[in-house]
Design an enzyme around this catalytic site. Sequence first.
Site, PDB file in Angstrom:
ATOM      1  N   ASP A  12       0.766  -1.178   0.088  1.00 26.66           N
ATOM      2  CA  ASP A  12      -0.147  -0.294  -0.082  1.00 26.66           C
ATOM      3  C   ASP A  12       1.172   1.274  -0.045  1.00 26.66           C
ATOM      4  O   ASP A  12       1.844   1.445   0.731  1.00 26.66           O
ATOM      5  CB  ASP A  12      -0.803  -0.181   1.473  1.00 26.66           C
ATOM      6  CG  ASP A  12      -1.878  -0.800   1.312  1.00 26.66           C
ATOM      7  OD1 ASP A  12      -2.664  -1.123  -0.032  1.00 26.66           O
ATOM      8  OD2 ASP A  12      -2.143  -2.026   2.104  1.00 26.66           O
ATOM      9  N   ARG A  38       4.091   3.345   2.796  1.00 23.55           N
ATOM     10  CA  ARG A  38       4.886   2.380   3.658  1.00 23.55           C
ATOM     11  C   ARG A  38       6.229   2.391   3.521  1.00 23.55           C
ATOM     12  O   ARG A  38       7.057   2.365   4.725  1.00 23.55           O
ATOM     13  CB  ARG A  38       5.142   1.022   3.374  1.00 23.55           C
ATOM     14  CG  ARG A  38       3.387   0.977   3.750  1.00 23.55           C
ATOM     15  CD  ARG A  38       2.304   1.285   4.572  1.00 23.55           C
ATOM     16  NE  ARG A  38       1.358   0.125   4.488  1.00 23.55           N
ATOM     17  CZ  ARG A  38       0.138   0.562   5.457  1.00 23.55           C
ATOM     18  NH1 ARG A  38       0.608   1.860   5.938  1.00 23.55           N
ATOM     19  NH2 ARG A  38      -0.842  -0.530   5.262  1.00 23.55           N
ATOM     20  N   ARG A  46      -7.193  10.514   1.551  1.00 28.28           N
ATOM     21  CA  ARG A  46      -6.887   9.661   0.654  1.00 28.28           C
ATOM     22  C   ARG A  46      -7.066   9.778  -0.802  1.00 28.28           C
ATOM     23  O   ARG A  46      -6.875   8.949  -2.010  1.00 28.28           O
ATOM     24  CB  ARG A  46      -6.455   8.147   0.981  1.00 28.28           C
ATOM     25  CG  ARG A  46      -6.083   8.375   2.512  1.00 28.28           C
ATOM     26  CD  ARG A  46      -6.506   7.045   2.984  1.00 28.28           C
ATOM     27  NE  ARG A  46      -6.113   5.340   2.504  1.00 28.28           N
ATOM     28  CZ  ARG A  46      -6.762   4.427   2.970  1.00 28.28           C
ATOM     29  NH1 ARG A  46      -7.976   3.961   3.814  1.00 28.28           N
ATOM     30  NH2 ARG A  46      -6.464   3.248   2.147  1.00 28.28           N
ATOM     31  N   LYS A 104      -9.805   1.457  -5.218  1.00 31.45           N
ATOM     32  CA  LYS A 104     -10.420   0.706  -4.019  1.00 31.45           C
ATOM     33  C   LYS A 104     -11.532   1.849  -3.491  1.00 31.45           C
ATOM     34  O   LYS A 104     -10.388   3.348  -3.073  1.00 31.45           O
ATOM     35  CB  LYS A 104      -9.101   0.536  -3.447  1.00 31.45           C
ATOM     36  CG  LYS A 104      -8.717   0.661  -2.441  1.00 31.45           C
ATOM     37  CD  LYS A 104      -6.960   0.125  -2.329  1.00 31.45           C
ATOM     38  CE  LYS A 104      -6.175   1.618  -1.533  1.00 31.45           C
ATOM     39  NZ  LYS A 104      -4.927   0.678  -1.341  1.00 31.45           N
ATOM     40  N   HIS A 105     -11.870   1.371  -2.958  1.00 34.13           N
ATOM     41  CA  HIS A 105     -12.532   0.038  -2.371  1.00 34.13           C
ATOM     42  C   HIS A 105     -13.449   0.182  -2.726  1.00 34.13           C
ATOM     43  O   HIS A 105     -14.854   1.207  -2.289  1.00 34.13           O
ATOM     44  CB  HIS A 105     -12.489   0.363  -0.657  1.00 34.13           C
ATOM     45  CG  HIS A 105     -11.466   0.737   0.092  1.00 34.13           C
ATOM     46  ND1 HIS A 105     -11.112   2.261   0.311  1.00 34.13           N
ATOM     47  CD2 HIS A 105     -10.410  -0.254   0.686  1.00 34.13           C
ATOM     48  CE1 HIS A 105      -9.328   1.798   0.832  1.00 34.13           C
ATOM     49  NE2 HIS A 105      -9.857   0.472   1.062  1.00 34.13           N
ATOM     50  N   HIS A 122     -11.385  -0.964   9.101  1.00 35.27           N
ATOM     51  CA  HIS A 122     -10.461  -2.226   9.927  1.00 35.27           C
ATOM     52  C   HIS A 122     -10.924  -2.410  11.328  1.00 35.27           C
ATOM     53  O   HIS A 122     -10.683  -3.211  12.132  1.00 35.27           O
ATOM     54  CB  HIS A 122      -8.879  -1.590  10.125  1.00 35.27           C
ATOM     55  CG  HIS A 122      -8.031  -0.797   8.651  1.00 35.27           C
ATOM     56  ND1 HIS A 122      -8.442   0.010   8.033  1.00 35.27           N
ATOM     57  CD2 HIS A 122      -7.052  -1.785   8.263  1.00 35.27           C
ATOM     58  CE1 HIS A 122      -7.555  -0.357   7.549  1.00 35.27           C
ATOM     59  NE2 HIS A 122      -6.532  -1.226   7.144  1.00 35.27           N
ATOM     60  N   ASP A 160      -9.763  -7.531   0.806  1.00 41.59           N
ATOM     61  CA  ASP A 160      -9.247  -6.224   0.932  1.00 41.59           C
ATOM     62  C   ASP A 160      -8.701  -7.523   2.289  1.00 41.59           C
ATOM     63  O   ASP A 160      -9.443  -8.513   2.552  1.00 41.59           O
ATOM     64  CB  ASP A 160     -10.570  -5.761   1.979  1.00 41.59           C
ATOM     65  CG  ASP A 160      -9.029  -4.539   2.210  1.00 41.59           C
ATOM     66  OD1 ASP A 160      -8.026  -4.317   2.738  1.00 41.59           O
ATOM     67  OD2 ASP A 160      -9.878  -2.916   2.246  1.00 41.59           O
TER      68      ASP A 160
END
EC number: 3.2.1.52
Length: 361
Positions: free
Chosen positions: A69, A77, A144, A174-175, A187, A258
């Site tokens: 990601d 990351r 985002r 996504k998503h 999450h 996911d």
Amino acid sequence: MTVPHIPRGPVMADIAAFRLTEEEKQRLLDPAIGGIILFRRNFQNIEQLKTLTAEIKALRTPELIIAVDHEGGRVQRFIEGFTRLPAMSTLGEIWDSEGAETAETHAEHIGWVLATELSACGIDLSFTPVLDLDWGNCAVIGNRSFHRNPEAVARLALALQKGLAKGGMKSCGKHFPGHGFVEGDSHLVLPEDGRSLDELEAADLAPFRIMSREGMAAVMPAHVVYPQVDTKPAGFSEIWLKQILRRDIGFKGVIFSDDLTMEGACGAGGIKERARISFEAGCDIILVCNRPDLVDELRDGFTIPDNQDLAGRWQYMENSLGHEAVQAVIQTTGFQAAQAFVAGLASPQDTAGGVKVGEAF
């Protein structure tokens, strides 16, 4: 030593740290596994990352697909030695203040830099772009998202996709069918979006339709329930994946689940049940992150689903730039100018604060 020929399976797993342990090597040789997703915990510096990806790719043939990601903003990351990428909302702000063409040009530059730098380190795929609309409700999406306007989201995502392709990477929208309207973070909870299909069609689904027509390679569905359409979360729903995404929209690419360890997925039962439901709904490949024990539980007695398209879909997601080609690009003044320009778009607000996304923290 002879490298074993093991067809890629439909599970994407992860690893704990900077190098593979012997236990992880054995796990990654399992026929159930087809790819690896890396996280911030797997990154120390560029040389370490190159060593790690080479080690992963040397395990078997065809090589495991390596993903990350790496969207920009708070979901990047790898930091040290990489160009700091702005949050995608920066492009939406430029769209509003300087016009569509300027924002699209900037989006293409970001995609090019993002993909090329990852390609140089042996990464095949970044799970980007985010096609969720920014309704101002969802903190885990927030900046985002490119914009609230579906046309702006679609056009900026297409420009980013063009840049990704120059850097050897495919896109993953996504998503699906849109995570931006709900308040909850999937999450941590299973959010519900109470809008009708007509309302979703008029807004959130539009970027997915447009991107599907224009070569989007992969889609990742949301762990969100849309009860007016189906009582199951989108990633577990044949209505969403087989009927709406495949049949109605006509999407021909790869469907990645996911992460099946997210709270939004846990209500479906144990990991084997989550996997079964995902495959039956229409997912080609499932992600199981941050829980190697669950990967091992899934592997125990695992039967690979009958999916004649799986090998071709994995192959389609391979990075298309060879080592020499990407190294040549990185040395050009044009690419270095793009790196400097993209870095200039990033701001301290992109790097600090905001909801953590997808890491074991």
